[in-house]
Design an enzyme around this catalytic site. Structure first.
Site, PDB file in Angstrom:
ATOM      1  N   LYS A  23      -2.398  31.564  73.239  1.00 42.55           N
ATOM      2  CA  LYS A  23      -1.482  32.423  73.988  1.00 42.55           C
ATOM      3  C   LYS A  23      -2.180  33.705  74.424  1.00 42.55           C
ATOM      4  O   LYS A  23      -2.112  34.114  75.588  1.00 42.55           O
ATOM      5  CB  LYS A  23      -0.269  32.749  73.119  1.00 42.55           C
ATOM      6  CG  LYS A  23       0.896  33.397  73.861  1.00 42.55           C
ATOM      7  CD  LYS A  23       2.091  33.561  72.928  1.00 42.55           C
ATOM      8  CE  LYS A  23       2.603  32.230  72.446  1.00 42.55           C
ATOM      9  NZ  LYS A  23       3.694  32.339  71.470  1.00 42.55           N
ATOM     10  N   ARG A  92       4.352  38.383  69.129  1.00 45.45           N
ATOM     11  CA  ARG A  92       4.374  36.919  69.198  1.00 45.45           C
ATOM     12  C   ARG A  92       3.111  36.327  68.575  1.00 45.45           C
ATOM     13  O   ARG A  92       2.042  36.912  68.626  1.00 45.45           O
ATOM     14  CB  ARG A  92       4.509  36.463  70.655  1.00 45.45           C
ATOM     15  CG  ARG A  92       5.647  37.147  71.393  1.00 45.45           C
ATOM     16  CD  ARG A  92       5.784  36.661  72.816  1.00 45.45           C
ATOM     17  NE  ARG A  92       6.373  35.335  72.883  1.00 45.45           N
ATOM     18  CZ  ARG A  92       6.477  34.627  73.999  1.00 45.45           C
ATOM     19  NH1 ARG A  92       6.009  35.108  75.131  1.00 45.45           N
ATOM     20  NH2 ARG A  92       7.025  33.438  73.988  1.00 45.45           N
ATOM     21  N   GLY A 101       6.886  26.803  68.585  1.00 48.85           N
ATOM     22  CA  GLY A 101       7.996  27.135  67.704  1.00 48.85           C
ATOM     23  C   GLY A 101       7.682  27.119  66.223  1.00 48.85           C
ATOM     24  O   GLY A 101       8.554  27.374  65.395  1.00 48.85           O
ATOM     25  N   MET A 103       5.570  29.078  64.499  1.00 46.65           N
ATOM     26  CA  MET A 103       5.350  30.398  63.895  1.00 46.65           C
ATOM     27  C   MET A 103       6.338  31.386  64.498  1.00 46.65           C
ATOM     28  O   MET A 103       7.122  31.045  65.366  1.00 46.65           O
ATOM     29  CB  MET A 103       3.901  30.824  64.082  1.00 46.65           C
ATOM     30  CG  MET A 103       2.941  29.973  63.244  1.00 46.65           C
ATOM     31  SD  MET A 103       1.215  30.320  63.570  1.00 46.65           S
ATOM     32  CE  MET A 103       1.011  29.751  65.247  1.00 46.65           C
ATOM     33  N   ARG A 338       0.287  27.614  78.812  1.00 48.55           N
ATOM     34  CA  ARG A 338      -0.515  26.787  77.899  1.00 48.55           C
ATOM     35  C   ARG A 338      -0.540  25.377  78.467  1.00 48.55           C
ATOM     36  O   ARG A 338       0.300  25.021  79.314  1.00 48.55           O
ATOM     37  CB  ARG A 338       0.099  26.778  76.494  1.00 48.55           C
ATOM     38  CG  ARG A 338       1.522  26.244  76.440  1.00 48.55           C
ATOM     39  CD  ARG A 338       2.170  26.484  75.089  1.00 48.55           C
ATOM     40  NE  ARG A 338       3.585  26.109  75.094  1.00 48.55           N
ATOM     41  CZ  ARG A 338       4.457  26.493  74.192  1.00 48.55           C
ATOM     42  NH1 ARG A 338       4.089  27.266  73.189  1.00 48.55           N
ATOM     43  NH2 ARG A 338       5.718  26.112  74.250  1.00 48.55           N
ATOM     44  N   HIS A 454      13.407  23.579  72.379  1.00 45.77           N
ATOM     45  CA  HIS A 454      12.475  23.310  71.281  1.00 45.77           C
ATOM     46  C   HIS A 454      12.454  21.816  70.932  1.00 45.77           C
ATOM     47  O   HIS A 454      11.387  21.209  70.771  1.00 45.77           O
ATOM     48  CB  HIS A 454      12.900  24.130  70.051  1.00 45.77           C
ATOM     49  CG  HIS A 454      12.241  23.700  68.783  1.00 45.77           C
ATOM     50  ND1 HIS A 454      12.833  22.833  67.895  1.00 45.77           N
ATOM     51  CD2 HIS A 454      11.026  23.993  68.272  1.00 45.77           C
ATOM     52  CE1 HIS A 454      12.011  22.614  66.881  1.00 45.77           C
ATOM     53  NE2 HIS A 454      10.919  23.312  67.082  1.00 45.77           N
ATOM     54  N   SER A 799     -21.694  -7.071  60.129  1.00 46.18           N
ATOM     55  CA  SER A 799     -20.405  -6.439  60.423  1.00 46.18           C
ATOM     56  C   SER A 799     -19.971  -5.664  59.189  1.00 46.18           C
ATOM     57  O   SER A 799     -19.839  -6.241  58.107  1.00 46.18           O
ATOM     58  CB  SER A 799     -19.343  -7.491  60.777  1.00 46.18           C
ATOM     59  OG  SER A 799     -18.105  -6.859  61.035  1.00 46.18           O
ATOM     60  N   CYS A 867     -15.695  -3.861  61.271  1.00 49.86           N
ATOM     61  CA  CYS A 867     -14.406  -4.554  61.387  1.00 49.86           C
ATOM     62  C   CYS A 867     -13.400  -4.056  60.357  1.00 49.86           C
ATOM     63  O   CYS A 867     -12.313  -4.615  60.251  1.00 49.86           O
ATOM     64  CB  CYS A 867     -14.584  -6.069  61.270  1.00 49.86           C
ATOM     65  SG  CYS A 867     -15.276  -6.610  59.695  1.00 49.86           S
ATOM     66  N   TYR A 887     -20.526  -2.713  68.472  1.00 49.28           N
ATOM     67  CA  TYR A 887     -19.094  -2.853  68.741  1.00 49.28           C
ATOM     68  C   TYR A 887     -18.282  -2.310  67.577  1.00 49.28           C
ATOM     69  O   TYR A 887     -18.774  -2.146  66.459  1.00 49.28           O
ATOM     70  CB  TYR A 887     -18.726  -4.323  68.994  1.00 49.28           C
ATOM     71  CG  TYR A 887     -18.855  -5.226  67.796  1.00 49.28           C
ATOM     72  CD1 TYR A 887     -17.793  -5.384  66.903  1.00 49.28           C
ATOM     73  CD2 TYR A 887     -20.033  -5.933  67.546  1.00 49.28           C
ATOM     74  CE1 TYR A 887     -17.902  -6.203  65.789  1.00 49.28           C
ATOM     75  CE2 TYR A 887     -20.160  -6.752  66.445  1.00 49.28           C
ATOM     76  CZ  TYR A 887     -19.089  -6.884  65.567  1.00 49.28           C
ATOM     77  OH  TYR A 887     -19.208  -7.692  64.455  1.00 49.28           O
TER      78      TYR A 887
END
Length: 915
Positions: A23, A92, A101, A103, A338, A454, A799, A867, A887
Site C-alpha cells: 500500500k 492504515r 482486511g 490488519m 494494488r 470484504h 524415478s 513420481c 519430467y
C-alpha cells in the site's frame, strides 16, 4: 546517525514493497507519477519488526512522526490538533503482500472535543462532523483500545429505534451527537479512563495497534492459509494519510473499482460506489452500493475522471488493479491501488487479453498467475440443465458452485469444517475477524454488501463461491435462522449457491465436470513452449489416463499395479494367490490374473499412446490385500454364531449379513457353505498372522516380494510385454517402461532383469515382433541414492519415489508425523513446510541431486523423473528443474498446475536458490 523509519510519498521507492508494504509503495508511486493522492507518509516494516521485538516503539520514531506530520500540514494547509482548521488523518496497515482486511485501520484520527468544533466551523456541517466523530470513537475504541464492536452497536441501534429510523442516513446531527456521547461513555466504562484528547497520543496508540495487528489471529491465519512466509512479507508498514471525505454531502462519494471484471476477466469498468459515505461503508458491506456505471449519470464529469484514472493505473502497473477512491466536493482522490485479486478464470482470461492488447508479453502473462490458482478451474460447476427453482438471488460476487450446511458464524463453520462437514457461511455481512470461517466453508453468502465487499474480495482470492447482497434474506444470528418470505432456513439445512449467477437453492444440486476454456488452452500452450521439464501423470486406469491426456500429460510416470489388484473382480484371485501354500498353487492363481492384467495394460497403453507408460511392479506388502486380524476374528465369531442358529435350515445372504466376505456368491446358504466360509476365514487369519510385521512399510514389500515370489513379478512382466506386443501388432505406437520398486542393491535389479530378458525372448518369438520398452527403477531408499552410479549400469531410467524417500530421510512415519507432531513443527517454525507436500530441497533434494549426478556419469542418456506427490507442487517443481530432471509426474487434476509451474521454473531459473 539515527535510523530512518519514515518516508513521505514524494520520497519513498515505489518498487520497495518489502520496506514500505504494498500500500505504502503504491501511494508513493502514484504520487510520483502525478495522480491526485492525499499527502502522507509511510512508517516502514522495519519499524514494525523493531516494535514487535521490543514491545516499544523504536527510539526517535515519534520525533520522526511529528516532523513528517509538519510536512503534511504544509501540503494540506491544515494543522494537526488545531481547534479552528484541524488536520485529520487515517492510519492504515500494508504488508509486502496484499492481505485484504486482515490488519487494522483507523480513520478520522485527530478528532477530539476541540477539533470537532473546528471541523463543524470549517465545513458548516454539524451532521457530517458528528458522523465522523462517532465513527472515529468506535474504530479507535475497537482497534486501539480493544473494545468489542457490540458495546457500541447496542447504543447505536437503541438511538435509531428510539428515533424510529432504520437507515443510518436518516440520523441528524442531534442523533449523532447523542451517539458520540454514548460512545465516549463506553470507552470510559470499558477502559477506566476518558477517551484520549491528545491527538499525538491517539496517533501513537494507533501506530502500535496497527503494528500489533500483524500478529493478530486473522492475519496469522491468513498467512498460514496462503503460505505467506517471512521471506515474502515480514511485518506491516503504517500509512499516515490526510483524510478526504466522501460523506460531506451529495457532491461527495466513495468507491472501490477494478480495472477489469475480477470475476470474468472482461475488459470493462467494474466497481461500486456510495454517495455521501466513507470507504468503510463499501468494503464492510454495511450498505449495498451502486454499480459504477450509474456514476456516469449521477456525476458524469467525475465518471470520466474515474475512467482516466483506471486507464492510467493499468497502463502504468501492467496489471489489473484494485483501487479505492473518494470524491470530496467534486474532487477525485485516489487512496490506494494494488494488484487485483481475481479468480483463476479471470486471471487466465486477462493474461491472454493483455498479451493480445500489447500490454504485456507471453512470459509476463505466464508469470502473473500462481500455478496453484488453476486448481479452481477444475472444480465442478452447476449442471446447466437443472430445473431447480432458486429461493433467492444476490450479487454474483465470486464464481463457482458450492453446497453445504448453513452456519451463521465463523466459529461454528470452523468446528464443523474440521469435523469433515461441508458448510456455507451465511452472514448479514462478514468482517475480517470471520476469516477462519472462510477457510472452513465451501462458500459464503451475505444478505448485505456488494461485489467489492470484504466477503467478495476474500472469497475471490480463495477461489470460493460467494454471493453478496442477497437482500431478500433476513439473517437472525441469535435464532440461527435465515428467513426468505415464508421460508425458514435453519442452521444445518443444506443449500447450494451459484456464485456465477447469484442464485441460491435449497438442497444439493447436480454438478458437471469443468472444461478447459480457449484462454486456458492458449495459456498452457505458451507454458509448453517455454518448459524444459515434461509433465506426466500418476494414473492406473484407462479412464484416468484419457483425462490426464486431455489435461496435457505427455506420459504416465507411475501406474500402480496394486490398484488394479484391488478391483472387486481381481481381489478374490489375489487372496487365493496369497493363501496358496505351494508355488504351483500360487502360479495357478496368477494364471487367472494374467489375462486380466494383460488387458488392463493394453487399454492403458492405448489410452496414452504414443506417450510412455511407466508401470511399477507390485510394491505394497501382501497383508494389505487381506482384512485385518481384528476384522477376521469378528467375522469368524459371527459365522460360528450363525452356524448354531442355522443348523438344518436355509439361511439367506441377507440374514447372514452382507459385510462378510464369502468364498463365492450364493443365492442361499446352508451349513456346508458356512463351514467353507469358516475354513477360508481361518486360513486367512493364519496367513495374516504369518505376514505380520512390526514395520510393514520397511519390511517385506517391493522388489523383496519379487525375490521371494518371482512368479508374481514374472506374471506382471509377461502381462506388460504381451500387452505391448498386441498393441504393436495392431499398429499402436507405444513405449512401455517397467519399473522396479524399493531397490537397494544392483543385484536385485539384475535378477529382475533376467526375468525381463527371458520373457522378452518368449514374447517376441510368440508374436513375431521386436519389442521396444525401457527397464528402470524407483529411487526411494537412501542406499539406492548412494549406489545410483552402479544401478545405472542396469537401469535405463530412474524415478524418484519421494514419498518413501522422505520417510526414510527424516525417519518419520508419514501417518504418525502428520497426525501428531508435524503440525507443531510447521506452526513453530522447526520445519518451514510439510515435507510430504513440499519437497525438502535441503535434505531429500540433496540426495536426489547426488543420484542424478551419479546416474548421468554412468549412463549419460539416462532419463530421470519424480513420481512422488511432491511432483505436482510448484515449489518442488522448481527444484526438479534446478537439478535437471527430465519430467515430473503428478495426479491428473494437478497436470495444468504442473504445466504452468514447469514454465515458471524455466522463466525464473536465474533467481532460484536452494533454501
Amino acid at each position: 546517525m539515527a535510523k530512518k523509519y519514515i518516508y513521505t510519498f514524494q520520497q519513498g521507492d515505489g518498487k520497495n514493497k518489502v520496506l514500505l508494504g504494498g500500500k505504502g509503495a503504491n501511494l508513493c508511486e502514484m504520487t510520483q507519477i502525478g495522480l491526485n493522492v492525499p499527502p502522507g507518509f509511510v512508517i516502514s516494516t522495519e519499524a514494525c519488526l523493531d516494535y514487535l521485538a521490543n514491545q516499544q516503539l523504536p527510539d526517535g520514531l515519534l520525533a520522526e512522526v511529528k516532523a513528517n506530520i509538519a510536512e503534511i500540514e504544509k501540503l494540506s494547509s491544515k494543522s494537526f490538533g488545531d481547534s479552528s482548521n484541524p488536520l485529520l488523518v487515517s492510519v492504515r496497515s500494508g504488508s509486502a503482500i496484499s492481505m485484504p482486511g486482515m490488519m487494522d485501520t483507523i480513520l478520522n484520527l485527530g478528532l477530539n472535543t476541540q477539533t470537532l468544533q473546528g471541523l463543524i466551523a470549517q465545513t458548516g456541517d454539524a451532521r457530517f462532523a458528528y458522523d465522523a466523530y462517532r465513527r472515529f470513537i468506535q474504530l479507535f475504541g475497537k482497534v486501539a483500545l480493544g473494545i468489542a464492536d457490540e458495546k457500541f452497536d447496542e447504543h447505536f441501534a437503541a438511538v435509531k429505534q428510539q428515533a424510529g429510523i432504520k437507515a443510518d442516513l436518516g440520523l441528524d446531527a442531534g442523533h449523532l451527537k447523542q451517539i458520540s456521547d454514548l460512545f465516549l461513555h463506553v470507552v470510559h466504562e470499558e477502559t477506566g479512563r476518558p477517551f484520549p484528547e491528545d491527538v499525538y497520543e491517539q496517533l501513537e496508540l494507533s501506530i502500535k495497534a496497527v503494528f500489533n495487528s500483524w500478529m493478530g489471529k486473522r492475519a496469522v491465519d491468513y498467512r498460514r492459509e496462503f503460505h505467506i512466509t517471512p521471506a515474502m512479507a515480514n511485518g506491516t508498514a503504517v500509512n499516515v494519510v490526510t483524510m478526504v471525505f466522501g460523506n460531506m454531502g451529495n457532491d461527495c462519494a466513495t468507491g472501490v473499482g477494478f480495472t477489469r471484471n475480477p470475476g470474468t476477466g472482461e475488459n470493462e469498468m467494474y466497481g461500486e460506489y456510495l454517495v455521501n459515505a466513507q470507504g468503510e461503508d463499501v468494503v464492510a458491506g454495511i450498505r449495498t452500493p451502486k454499480p459504477v456505471h450509474e456514476l456516469a449519470t449521477e456525476m458524469p464529469a467525475l465518471y470520466q475522471q474515474l475512467v482516466d484514472l483506471r486507464n492510467k493505473l493499468e497502463a502504468h502497473y501492467q496489471e489489473v488493479q484494485d483501487y479505492e477512491y473518494t470524491i470530496e466536493r467534486g474532487v477525485l482522490y485516489c487512496l490506494q491501488t494494488r494488484n487485483g485479486k481475481m479468480n483463476a478464470a479471470a486471471m487466465v482470461k486477462t493474461s491472454v487479453q493483455m498479451v493480445a492488447e500489447g500490454l504485456i508479453n507471453k512470459n509476463q502473462a505466464l508469470l502473473r498467475i500462481n500455478p496453484e490458482l488453476l486448481e479452481q478451474l477444475l472444480h465442478p460447476q452447476l449442471d446447466p440443465n437443472i430445473n431447480a427453482k432458486p429461493v433467492a438471488q444476490g450479487l454474483p460476487a465470486s464464481p463457482g458452485a458450492a453446497y453445504g450446511k448453513c452456519v451463521f458464524d465463523a466459529d461454528t463453520a470452523e468446528l464443523m469444517g474440521r469435523a469433515g462437514e461441508k458448510v456455507i457461511l451465511l452472514r448479514e455481512e462478514t468482517k475480517p475477524e470471520d476469516i477462519h470461517g472462510f477457510f472452513a466453508a465451501q462458500g459464503i453468502l451475505t444478505s448485505r454488501g456488494g461485489k467489492t465487499s470484504h466477503a467478495a474480495v476474500v472469497a475471490r482470492g480463495m477461489g470460493k463461491a460467494c454471493i453478496a447482497g442477497a437482500e431478500d434474506i433476513k439473517v437472525d444470528v441469535r435464532a440461527r435462522l435465515a428467513v426468505i418470505g415464508d421460508l425458514h432456513i435453519r442452521e444445518g439445512d443444506g443449500i447450494t449457491i451459484d456464485g456465477s449467477t447469484g442464485l441460491i437453492y435449497l438442497g444439493r444440486l447436480a454438478t458437471v465436470e469443468p472444461s478447459f476454456t480457449d484462454e486456458l488452452k492458449t495459456l498452457l500452450s505458451w507454458a509448453d513452449e517455454v518448459a524444459e521439464l515434461e509433465v506426466h501423470a500418476n494414473v492406473d486406469t484407462p479412464e484416468r489416463a484419457r483425462m490426464a491426456k486431455t489435461y496435457g500429460a505427455t506420459g504416465i510416470g507411475l501406474c500402480r499395479t496394486e490398484r488394479m489388484f484391488n478391483a472387486s473382480d481381481r481381489l478374490p484371485l489375489v487372496i487365493d494367490m496369497i493363501l496358496a501354500d505351494t508355488q504351483q498353487a500360487r502360479q495357478d492363481a496368477l494364471a487367472k490374473l494374467f489375462p486380466i492384467q494383460r488387458d488392463d495394460f493394453k487399454q492403458l497403453f492405448e489410452a496414452m499412446a504414443p506417450y510412455p507408460v511407466t508401470v511399477r511392479l507390485l510394491d505394497p506388502p501382501m497383508h494389505e490385500f487381506l482384512p485385518s486380524e481384528h476384522q477376521l476374528e469378528d467375522e469368524l465369531d459371527a459365522l460360528k454364531r450363525y452356524k448354531v442358529i442355522i443348523r438344518g435350515q436355509q439361511v439367506t445372504l441377507e440374514t447372514l449379513g452382507k459385510q462378510l466376505i464369502l468364498p463365492e456368491p450364493f443365492g442361499s446358504l446352508n451349513e456346508e457353505v458356512i463351514n467353507k466360509a469358516i475354513a477360508k476365514k481361518e486360513l486367512m487369519l493364519k496367513k495374516v498372522k504369518e505376514l505380520y510385521e512390526v514395520n510393514p512399510m520397511l519390511g517385506h514389500r517391493g522388489v523383496r516380494l519379487g525375490m521371494s515370489y518371482p512368479e508374481i513379478y514374472q506374471m506382471q512382466i509377461r502381462s506388460i510385454l504381451e500387452a505391448a506386443a498386441l498393441c504393436t501388432k495392431e499398429g499402436t505406437a507405444i513405449l512401455p517402461e517397467i519399473m522396479v520398486p524399493q531397490v537397494i542393491t544392483v543385484k536385485e535389479l539384475q535378477r529382475v532383469k533376467t526375468y525381463v530378458d527371458q520373457i522378452r525372448l518368449e514374447v517376441e518369438q510368440q508374436y513375431g515382433i521386436k519389442l521396444n520398452f525401457k527397464f528402470g527403477t524407483m529411487i526411494e531408499t537412501v542406499r539406492a541414492c548412494a549406489r545410483a552410479g552402479e544401478l545405472a549400469e542396469v537401469a535405463e531410467f530412474f524415478s524418484f519415489g519421494t514419498n518413501d524417500l522422505t520417510q526414510a530421510t527424516f525417519s518419520f512415519s508419514r501417518e504418525d508425523a502428520e497426525n501428531k507432531f508435524l503440525p507443531l513443527y510447521n506452526e513453530t517454525g522447526l520445519l518451514e513446510d510439510n515435507p510430504f507436500e513440499v519437497l525438502d530441497a535441503k535434505g531429500v533434494g540433496q540426495l536426489m541431486q547426488m543420484t542424478a549426478i551419479s546416474g548421468h556419469k554412468t549412463r549419460p542418456d539416462i532419463s530421470i523423473g519424480i513420481c512422488g506427490e511432491q511432483g505436482g507442487h510448484p515449489q518442488s517443481i522448481r527444484f526438479c528443474h534446478h537439478i535437471k530432471l527430465n519430467y515430473v509426474s503428478c495426479s491428473a487434476p494437478r497436470i495444468p498446475i504442473a504445466r504452468l509451474a514447469v514454465a515458471h521454473a524455466k522463466l525464473l531459473e536465474d533467481k532460484y536458490t536452494v533454501g
